[in-house]
Design a protein around this motif. Structure first.
Motif, PDB file in Angstrom:
ATOM      1  N   THR A 250      32.766   0.829  19.909  1.00 14.69           N
ATOM      2  CA  THR A 250      32.300   1.032  21.279  1.00 14.69           C
ATOM      3  C   THR A 250      31.482   2.312  21.391  1.00 14.69           C
ATOM      4  OG1 THR A 250      34.252  -0.139  22.090  1.00 14.69           O
ATOM      5  CG2 THR A 250      33.047   1.196  23.680  1.00 14.69           C
ATOM      6  N   TYR A 251      31.861   3.347  20.660  1.00  7.60           N
ATOM      7  CA  TYR A 251      31.060   4.578  20.659  1.00  7.60           C
ATOM      8  C   TYR A 251      29.673   4.313  20.086  1.00  7.60           C
ATOM      9  CZ  TYR A 251      29.418   9.204  19.312  1.00  7.60           C
ATOM     10  OH  TYR A 251      28.659  10.336  19.154  1.00  7.60           O
ATOM     11  N   GLN A 257      32.939   8.176  26.018  1.00 10.76           N
ATOM     12  CA  GLN A 257      33.593   7.906  27.299  1.00 10.76           C
ATOM     13  C   GLN A 257      33.948   9.230  27.971  1.00 10.76           C
ATOM     14  OE1 GLN A 257      36.602   4.782  27.458  1.00 10.76           O
ATOM     15  NE2 GLN A 257      36.237   4.353  25.304  1.00 10.76           N
ATOM     16  N   GLY A 260      37.532   7.988  30.553  1.00 11.29           N
ATOM     17  CA  GLY A 260      37.751   6.550  30.478  1.00 11.29           C
ATOM     18  C   GLY A 260      36.560   5.710  30.857  1.00 11.29           C
ATOM     19  N   ASN A 261      35.476   6.306  31.382  1.00  7.28           N
ATOM     20  CA  ASN A 261      34.277   5.559  31.765  1.00  7.28           C
ATOM     21  C   ASN A 261      33.100   6.009  30.912  1.00  7.28           C
ATOM     22  OD1 ASN A 261      35.540   4.124  33.904  1.00  7.28           O
ATOM     23  ND2 ASN A 261      35.376   5.949  35.195  1.00  7.28           N
ATOM     24  N   PHE A 262      32.115   5.128  30.807  1.00  5.79           N
ATOM     25  CA  PHE A 262      30.943   5.424  29.996  1.00  5.79           C
ATOM     26  C   PHE A 262      29.882   6.090  30.865  1.00  5.79           C
ATOM     27  CE2 PHE A 262      33.064   1.959  27.834  1.00  5.79           C
ATOM     28  CZ  PHE A 262      33.105   2.440  26.539  1.00  5.79           C
ATOM     29  N   LYS A 356      27.156  -0.994  33.445  1.00  9.31           N
ATOM     30  CA  LYS A 356      28.297  -0.135  33.736  1.00  9.31           C
ATOM     31  C   LYS A 356      29.268  -0.805  34.694  1.00  9.31           C
ATOM     32  CE  LYS A 356      29.393   4.586  35.138  1.00  9.31           C
ATOM     33  NZ  LYS A 356      28.837   5.895  35.586  1.00  9.31           N
ATOM     34  N   GLN A 360      33.209  -1.799  33.676  1.00 14.71           N
ATOM     35  CA  GLN A 360      34.376  -1.337  34.426  1.00 14.71           C
ATOM     36  C   GLN A 360      35.403  -2.439  34.640  1.00 14.71           C
ATOM     37  OE1 GLN A 360      32.614   0.295  37.952  1.00 14.71           O
ATOM     38  NE2 GLN A 360      32.162   2.287  37.008  1.00 14.71           N
ATOM     39  N   ARG A 364      41.071  -3.301  29.114  1.00 18.20           N
ATOM     40  CA  ARG A 364      41.425  -2.289  28.125  1.00 18.20           C
ATOM     41  C   ARG A 364      42.919  -2.010  28.212  1.00 18.20           C
ATOM     42  NH1 ARG A 364      36.994   2.326  29.207  1.00 18.20           N
ATOM     43  NH2 ARG A 364      37.310   1.557  31.321  1.00 18.20           N
ATOM     44  N   HIS A 372      42.126   3.970  24.394  1.00 13.68           N
ATOM     45  CA  HIS A 372      41.264   3.145  25.250  1.00 13.68           C
ATOM     46  C   HIS A 372      40.829   1.892  24.486  1.00 13.68           C
ATOM     47  CE1 HIS A 372      41.015   6.470  28.095  1.00 13.68           C
ATOM     48  NE2 HIS A 372      40.741   7.267  27.083  1.00 13.68           N
TER      49      HIS A 372
END
Length: 563
Positions: A250-251, A257, A260-262, A356, A360, A364, A372
């Motif tokens: 995911t990175y 993150q 917890g959010n991008f 985004k 959300q 997860r 996460h």
């Protein structure tokens, strides 16, 4: 009594006379004593002066002796100094000659080193050129064979690598921070495999590109960017991140993150992942094309527990929510998701805003391995529609039929801004309706699929139970189905089990050869995850061996010259 008084006075007078006499004697004796003291003092002075004289003579004699000995010692010392100075002078001259010889030798070595550096630089440049040629030839060979490009990224050791699950002994915990996976070079992964009581074995895996733990997101995207150019050349493209949970998929795909959010708008753009960078690059490429000739749509879905969910669906109030969809196979043999939400976007900011929102809603769940952990497969699809118009495209009968069908409903299928721009570019004052009647229009759609797969994981290490355990089971089964599909394609079986999983059914076109496919393997370097890393590397090795045939290009028809 008077006679007695007279007698006593007579005696008193006599006594006074005697006292006066004695006082005179005492005075004379005092003077004599003083004279005696004075004489003694004079004698002592004479004695002391004679003693001083004797001492002075003795000291003078001793000083003469000492001066003579010092003079002789100084003469000897000066002789020794002259001798040693001559010796030192000879040594200095010899050292100077040696330094001169060393300088001459150093100059010779510097000339040789400079020649060697030049030759090394020339060899390095030739090597890099040959390497680029070999890589270009290899990429051409990969395209001709339809092979899957496989890149491997090794993440650095992280603090949570030292934390162990409940069922792991303390002896093994001490060895967990040990690094066992390395990037031997930019195309080779070296893994040190060791078991208690057995000798260590080094295994190597070859891929198109290998990134070590210090290489940045910029370096990763630099090798991905050429695929985006082919996207506008008429090829479908799919970029897929594969690996165990916590390995950095995911990175790599999205970026870091924040709580917890991008954060796609972080100040340090060097941390952005492939998805935001690819979006910016695609819109940059589109900006170089004529206005109105392209428009872009985005869809975001997740495959959770072998079910497909649309993450951009909206309720009656316009609020985004997740809704279940299904995947079907069309008459042409392509996979499709009916009723899937496609949002038209005009720039990278709108695209990332929608992505985004969809992310959300992604499921997860924290595990012992990753706080996460993504519990679903994320598929972000960017569809580029190219508009070509003209009097005669020279197309086949099927294309003509499709073009006729398109002409009937072009006013409702084109976004409003795109229709206006196409109309303005084709005829300065004509309306869209007049444009439809006088021009033939053809749409060519290409897709960029960006896939962040959920990570495979060992239940004993992740410590999941209940619903999370069920999620893990579906994740592992879908990844196993993906491996089965690649195995069937590699062995050229008559039947490829795409429908064994909703994930493989959804990615059927990309995996089956209708897209240029890049698999980004993400592995953890620690001893703790050796089994999972070996499984990921094995998957990448098998994927490289798949020959799907040359990827089909969607030809853009060339309009004939206006009469």
């Amino acid at each position: 009594k008077e006679e007695r008084i007279i007698v006593l006075e007579t005696e008193n007078a006599a006594l006074h006379l005697k006292l006066a006499e004695y006082q005179g004697l005492a005075g004379r004796s005092t003077n004599e004593v003083l004279q005696l003291y004075a004489a003694r003092g004079g004698q002592q002075k004479l004695q002391r002066s004679s003693l001083v004289t004797q001492l002075h003579r003795a000291i003078k004699k001793r000083l003469k002796q000492d001066l003579k000995s010092l003079h002789s010692f100084a003469l000897e010392l000066s002789k020794e100094f002259r001798r040693q100075s001559k010796t030192c002078l000879y040594q200095v001259l010899a050292a100077v000659q040696g330094v001169q010889l060393q300088n001459e030798a150093m100059q010779m070595f510097q000339v040789k080193a400079f020649d060697l550096e030049q030759s090394l630089q020339e060899v390095t440049e030739r090597y890099e050129k040959e390497k680029q040629k070999r890589r270009a030839l290899h990429n051409s060979l990969v395209e001709l064979r339809g092979n899957i490009r496989v890149h491997c990224r090794i993440r650095p050791l992280l603090p949570f690598d030292a934390a162990a699950g409940h069922s792991i002994s303390q002896d093994r915990q001490r060895n967990f921070p040990e690094k066992v996976a390395y990037a031997a070079d930019d195309e080779t992964v070296l893994v040190k495999c060791s078991r208690p009581g057995h000798a260590s074995i080094n295994k190597t895996f070859q891929f198109e590109r290998v990134y070590n733990d210090s290489e940045s997101q910029d370096a990763v995207f630099a090798d991905v960017a050429p695929l985006l150019t082919s996207l506008l050349d008429g090829y479908n493209v799919c970029i897929m991140a594969y690996g165990q949970t916590g390995s950095g998929k995911t990175y790599t795909m999205l970026g870091p993150q924040v709580e917890g959010n991008f954060a796609f708008t972080i100040e340090d753009e060097s941390e952005l992942g492939i998805i935001p960078r690819a979006t910016q690059e695609v819109f940059r490429l589109i900006s170089e094309k004529p206005p109105g000739s392209y428009w872009v749509e985005v869809s975001v879905v997740e495959v959770y527990n072998n079910e497909i969910f649309d993450l951009l669906a909206k309720d009656s109030y316009g609020k985004v929510f997740s809704i279940k969809r299904d995947v079907v196979t069309t008459r042409e043999g392509k996979s499709d998701v009916p009723l899937l939400t496609h949002e038209t976007v005009e720039n990278a900011s709108e695209f990332l805003h929608l992505v985004k929102k969809g992310i959300q809603l992604r499921v997860r769940h924290p595990t012992l391995v990753h706080a996460h952990s993504s519990r679903s497969h994320l598929v972000v699809t960017l569809t580029i529609t190219t508009v070509v118009f003209g009097d005669n495209f020279g197309t086949s009968w099927e294309d003509e039929q499709a073009s006729q069908r398109l002409n009937k409903d072009v006013s409702c299928t084109f976004p409003q801004k795109t229709r206006d721009s196409i109309s303005a570019s084709s005829s300065g004052t004509s309306s869209p309706v007049q444009f439809e009647a006088t021009e033939k229009i053809k749409q060519v759609k290409t897709r960029l699929q960006l896939v962040d797969l959920a990570g495979s994981e060992c239940v004993g290490m992740s410590g999941v139970t209940g619903a999370a355990l069920r999620e893990t089971s579906f994740i592992n089964r879908s990844l196993s189905a993906l491996a089965d599909v690649l195995g069937a394609i590699a062995e050229q079986r008559s039947h490829v089990p795409y429908r064994n999983s909703k994930l493989t059914h959804l990615l059927q076109d990309s995996v089956g050869g209708d897209a240029k496919l890049l698999v980004m393997l993400c592995i953890s370097p620690g001893q703790k995850y050796l089994t999972e890393s070996m499984q990921s590397l094995g998957f990448g090795t098998r994927a490289r061996q798949v020959q799907r045939g040359q990827v089909k290009k969607k030809n853009f028809p060339m309009p004939s010259k206006a009469k």
